[in-house]
Design a protein around this motif. Structure first.
Motif, PDB file in Angstrom:
ATOM      1  N   GLU A  30      -4.954  -5.894   9.854  1.00  0.00           N
ATOM      2  CA  GLU A  30      -3.989  -5.969   8.759  1.00  0.00           C
ATOM      3  C   GLU A  30      -2.585  -5.909   9.341  1.00  0.00           C
ATOM      4  O   GLU A  30      -2.248  -4.985  10.089  1.00  0.00           O
ATOM      5  CB  GLU A  30      -4.209  -4.814   7.775  1.00  0.00           C
ATOM      6  CG  GLU A  30      -3.116  -4.606   6.748  1.00  0.00           C
ATOM      7  CD  GLU A  30      -2.796  -5.842   5.922  1.00  0.00           C
ATOM      8  OE1 GLU A  30      -1.594  -6.123   5.743  1.00  0.00           O
ATOM      9  OE2 GLU A  30      -3.740  -6.527   5.474  1.00  0.00           O
ATOM     10  N   ARG A  31      -1.768  -6.905   9.014  1.00  0.00           N
ATOM     11  CA  ARG A  31      -0.418  -6.949   9.594  1.00  0.00           C
ATOM     12  C   ARG A  31       0.485  -5.866   9.019  1.00  0.00           C
ATOM     13  O   ARG A  31       1.459  -5.463   9.646  1.00  0.00           O
ATOM     14  CB  ARG A  31       0.203  -8.319   9.368  1.00  0.00           C
ATOM     15  CG  ARG A  31       0.500  -8.639   7.924  1.00  0.00           C
ATOM     16  CD  ARG A  31       1.245  -9.952   7.792  1.00  0.00           C
ATOM     17  NE  ARG A  31       1.721 -10.150   6.425  1.00  0.00           N
ATOM     18  CZ  ARG A  31       2.670 -11.007   6.097  1.00  0.00           C
ATOM     19  NH1 ARG A  31       3.240 -11.745   7.018  1.00  0.00           N
ATOM     20  NH2 ARG A  31       3.049 -11.130   4.843  1.00  0.00           N
ATOM     21  N   GLY A  32       0.184  -5.378   7.807  1.00  0.00           N
ATOM     22  CA  GLY A  32       0.982  -4.333   7.180  1.00  0.00           C
ATOM     23  C   GLY A  32       0.557  -2.948   7.606  1.00  0.00           C
ATOM     24  O   GLY A  32      -0.354  -2.768   8.424  1.00  0.00           O
ATOM     25  N   PRO A  33       1.185  -1.904   7.017  1.00  0.00           N
ATOM     26  CA  PRO A  33       0.914  -0.523   7.430  1.00  0.00           C
ATOM     27  C   PRO A  33      -0.239   0.144   6.688  1.00  0.00           C
ATOM     28  O   PRO A  33      -0.610   1.264   7.025  1.00  0.00           O
ATOM     29  CB  PRO A  33       2.232   0.189   7.117  1.00  0.00           C
ATOM     30  CG  PRO A  33       2.774  -0.560   5.932  1.00  0.00           C
ATOM     31  CD  PRO A  33       2.372  -1.997   6.129  1.00  0.00           C
ATOM     32  N   SER A  34      -0.799  -0.533   5.666  1.00  0.00           N
ATOM     33  CA  SER A  34      -1.849   0.112   4.872  1.00  0.00           C
ATOM     34  C   SER A  34      -2.771  -0.939   4.269  1.00  0.00           C
ATOM     35  O   SER A  34      -2.474  -2.135   4.282  1.00  0.00           O
ATOM     36  CB  SER A  34      -1.240   0.974   3.759  1.00  0.00           C
ATOM     37  OG  SER A  34      -0.481   0.167   2.868  1.00  0.00           O
ATOM     38  N   TYR A 231     -10.892   1.268   0.573  1.00  0.00           N
ATOM     39  CA  TYR A 231     -10.563   1.656   1.953  1.00  0.00           C
ATOM     40  C   TYR A 231     -11.487   2.773   2.434  1.00  0.00           C
ATOM     41  O   TYR A 231     -12.045   2.711   3.542  1.00  0.00           O
ATOM     42  CB  TYR A 231      -9.102   2.085   2.008  1.00  0.00           C
ATOM     43  CG  TYR A 231      -8.660   2.680   3.328  1.00  0.00           C
ATOM     44  CD1 TYR A 231      -8.680   1.922   4.494  1.00  0.00           C
ATOM     45  CD2 TYR A 231      -8.201   3.997   3.388  1.00  0.00           C
ATOM     46  CE1 TYR A 231      -8.256   2.476   5.703  1.00  0.00           C
ATOM     47  CE2 TYR A 231      -7.780   4.547   4.587  1.00  0.00           C
ATOM     48  CZ  TYR A 231      -7.812   3.788   5.741  1.00  0.00           C
ATOM     49  OH  TYR A 231      -7.399   4.330   6.925  1.00  0.00           O
ATOM     50  N   ARG A 242      -7.154  -1.800  12.146  1.00  0.00           N
ATOM     51  CA  ARG A 242      -5.998  -1.925  13.030  1.00  0.00           C
ATOM     52  C   ARG A 242      -4.824  -2.428  12.208  1.00  0.00           C
ATOM     53  O   ARG A 242      -4.750  -3.601  11.833  1.00  0.00           O
ATOM     54  CB  ARG A 242      -6.313  -2.875  14.186  1.00  0.00           C
ATOM     55  CG  ARG A 242      -7.335  -2.328  15.167  1.00  0.00           C
ATOM     56  CD  ARG A 242      -7.434  -3.189  16.421  1.00  0.00           C
ATOM     57  NE  ARG A 242      -6.137  -3.328  17.098  1.00  0.00           N
ATOM     58  CZ  ARG A 242      -5.983  -3.996  18.240  1.00  0.00           C
ATOM     59  NH1 ARG A 242      -7.035  -4.548  18.832  1.00  0.00           N
ATOM     60  NH2 ARG A 242      -4.784  -4.104  18.784  1.00  0.00           N
ATOM     61  N   PHE A 243      -3.921  -1.503  11.860  1.00  0.00           N
ATOM     62  CA  PHE A 243      -2.749  -1.850  11.078  1.00  0.00           C
ATOM     63  C   PHE A 243      -1.622  -2.292  12.019  1.00  0.00           C
ATOM     64  O   PHE A 243      -1.583  -1.927  13.192  1.00  0.00           O
ATOM     65  CB  PHE A 243      -2.304  -0.668  10.223  1.00  0.00           C
ATOM     66  CG  PHE A 243      -3.325  -0.267   9.195  1.00  0.00           C
ATOM     67  CD1 PHE A 243      -3.583  -1.094   8.110  1.00  0.00           C
ATOM     68  CD2 PHE A 243      -4.042   0.909   9.314  1.00  0.00           C
ATOM     69  CE1 PHE A 243      -4.534  -0.744   7.157  1.00  0.00           C
ATOM     70  CE2 PHE A 243      -4.991   1.273   8.367  1.00  0.00           C
ATOM     71  CZ  PHE A 243      -5.240   0.443   7.294  1.00  0.00           C
ATOM     72  N   GLY A 244      -0.711  -3.102  11.459  1.00  0.00           N
ATOM     73  CA  GLY A 244       0.348  -3.641  12.292  1.00  0.00           C
ATOM     74  C   GLY A 244      -0.156  -4.675  13.272  1.00  0.00           C
ATOM     75  O   GLY A 244       0.510  -4.962  14.274  1.00  0.00           O
ATOM     76  N   GLU A 246      -0.938  -8.390  13.509  1.00  0.00           N
ATOM     77  CA  GLU A 246      -0.786  -9.693  12.864  1.00  0.00           C
ATOM     78  C   GLU A 246      -1.475 -10.778  13.676  1.00  0.00           C
ATOM     79  O   GLU A 246      -1.180 -10.968  14.865  1.00  0.00           O
ATOM     80  CB  GLU A 246       0.685 -10.042  12.700  1.00  0.00           C
ATOM     81  CG  GLU A 246       0.903 -11.375  12.000  1.00  0.00           C
ATOM     82  CD  GLU A 246       2.362 -11.707  11.788  1.00  0.00           C
ATOM     83  OE1 GLU A 246       2.653 -12.765  11.191  1.00  0.00           O
ATOM     84  OE2 GLU A 246       3.223 -10.902  12.214  1.00  0.00           O
TER      85      GLU A 246
END
Length: 487
Positions: A30-34, A231, A242-244, A246
């Motif tokens: 996930e490219r975002g934080p959540s 989630y 794995r957040f952040g 992309e």
């Protein structure tokens, strides 16, 4: 089997949970934080086809009876009645009940005169026939092709169910819709599916039918609460997040991240928009010819949303729709704006938001002083234009609700199309992805199985289509593809 899922929205979370429950090693990028994607932008929302999420939670809940498998053990899911209230420009209204056929008939007769209820039930019956035709052949068949649609066209029953040469508006008129207010109600269902009501295919009668037949529900706590539950279910099934992270490229068996890291997997599940998938693969997803009409029409509208707080308690239904002018000229101007190319529309000097728009208001009874107001806007509307319109939106909401100056509204937050695009990646912040203009663009969206070996596609721009329940159903389709290992 090692599986990489790209995107932690509804479809990505559902796919990860299902596939991890089948003893696969699943990593979710996930490219975002959540986690949650667009769910985190939703306040109160209406859920239809709850069986899709119920099946998801039961099938991913583990074998023990104490595993807390059911949806209702993880979120508070309650029916809403009425489903919504429609308020028209002339002050009249329609209060739509939940599921009861007789009550729905009476509500339409009361609002629009004798005979209106029978016309509405005829449209629902049309939706029933269409749903019965496509569910076993196109919706619940992961690798269905254009051939299945043509087989339906070749049968008399299939043609009568899909009526491929009729629009939804024409279907309503054929069933006796004479009052423009009834047509306005039907148009809202088309817009809710990402279709211009003037060209929306008659098969979209499945939308009001599904809502009527299976009921309208809400999750207490709204979208963020459902995101939390999904989630946590993924974590319980040992999905690695794995957040952040992309993704910038997809090849057979490999995903490259923006950091340059290259991850390998047996299967890759892309829970992203069709255009993003095209960019990641460096080519065109399968079924591009099938979705040609939607590509030509561009993307469906976005939403500008405002979270408001009233100084006194309000008695609001779960969902209300306040129409502006429902005359044909005003409606055409509104739709021309919503489905226009944003850049061309801005260059023309036209207003970015209609002067007298339709407002949707959603509220939760446990928070009697808070509500959300939403207005359709063109995908790609700039932040500057969106924020500039917010004071007008707040003023319109107060006026439509009949609030006096002693019940002041305070802005708690806004969500613009640019906010939606930043969070979800969907071009222009479109809510439903590619616009629906035909039976093909409604039913034959980007297919689950893609031409890149080991690549599956899920989400609103894939089959079976837009909407929370259908997005979760696309994850079921992907899991069914893996069951016999057919990719």
């Amino acid at each position: 089997m090692r599986i990489i899922v790209i995107g932690a929205g509804v479809a990505g979370l559902a796919a990860a949970a299902r596939m991890a429950s089948a003893a696969n090693e699943v990593v979710l990028l996930e490219r975002g934080p959540s986690a949650g994607g667009g769910l985190n932008l939703n306040g109160p929302f209406t859920l239809t086809l709850p069986a899709v999420l119920r099946d998801l939670f039961v099938k991913t809940g583990g074998r023990k009876a104490s595993g807390g498998g059911s949806l209702e053990e993880n979120v508070s899911l309650v029916p809403v009645d009425p489903v919504r209230r429609y308020v028209f420009a002339d002050g009249s209204s329609l209060v739509l009940p939940n599921t009861a056929r007789g009550a729905a008939k009476d509500a339409f007769d009361t609002a629009f005169g004798n005979g209106a209820g029978a016309s509405w039930l005829s449209l629902l019956d049309h939706g029933n026939r269409a749903w019965s035709a496509i569910r076993p052949t196109l919706v619940e068949v992961p690798d269905a092709t254009r051939g299945e649609l043509w087989r339906l066209y070749r049968s008399g029953a299939g043609r009568r169910a899909l009526t491929p040469r009729r629009t939804l508006r024409q279907a309503g008129e054929g069933y006796g819709f004479r009052d423009p207010r009834m047509s306005a109600v039907l148009a809202e269902y088309a817009l809710g599916a990402g279709a211009d009501p003037r060209v929306a295919p008659a098969v979209l009668a499945i939308r009001p039918y599904i809502e009527h037949a299976f009921g309208a529900w809400r999750v207490v706590g709204g979208g963020p609460e459902l995101a939390r539950a999904m989630y946590e279910r993924c974590l319980a099934r040992n999905v690695t997040f794995r957040f952040g992270a992309e993704a910038t490229a997809i090849a057979s068996g490999a995903v490259t991240l923006a950091s340059g890291e290259r991850l390998t997997a047996d299967v890759i599940v892309a829970a992203v928009d069709e255009q993003i998938l095209r960019r990641l693969t460096g080519g065109a997803p399968a079924g591009e010819r099938a979705s040609k009409a939607s590509t030509a029409a561009g993307y469906s509208p976005s939403l500008l949303s405002a979270h408001l707080h009233a100084s006194k308690d309000l008695d609001l239904p779960h969902e209300s729709v306040f129409f502006g002018d429902t005359g044909r000229d005003a409606s055409n101007a509104r739709l021309d704006a919503l489905f226009a190319d944003p850049a061309a529309y801005a260059a023309s000097g036209g207003l970015s938001v209609p002067a007298d728009p339709t407002l949707r208001i959603s509220a939760a009874p446990e928070q009697p002083r808070e509500f959300f107001v939403h207005v359709d806007v063109p995908a790609g509307l700039s932040d500057e234009a969106a924020h500039g319109y917010v004071p007008t939106l707040v003023e319109l909401a107060a006026r439509r609700l009949g609030l006096s100056s002693d019940n002041a509204l305070t802005l708690q937050g806004t969500v613009t199309p640019a906010d939606r695009e930043r969070l979800t990646g969907v071009p222009g912040g479109s809510v439903n992805g590619p616009a629906i203009t035909s039976v093909s663009s409604a039913l034959l969206r980007s297919p689950t199985v893609q031409p890149v070996k080991g690549l599956l596609h899920v989400g609103a721009s894939s089959r079976p289509g837009p909407g929370l329940a259908f997005a979760a159903l696309s994850a079921w389709n992907a899991a069914e593809v893996l069951r016999p290992t057919r990719i």
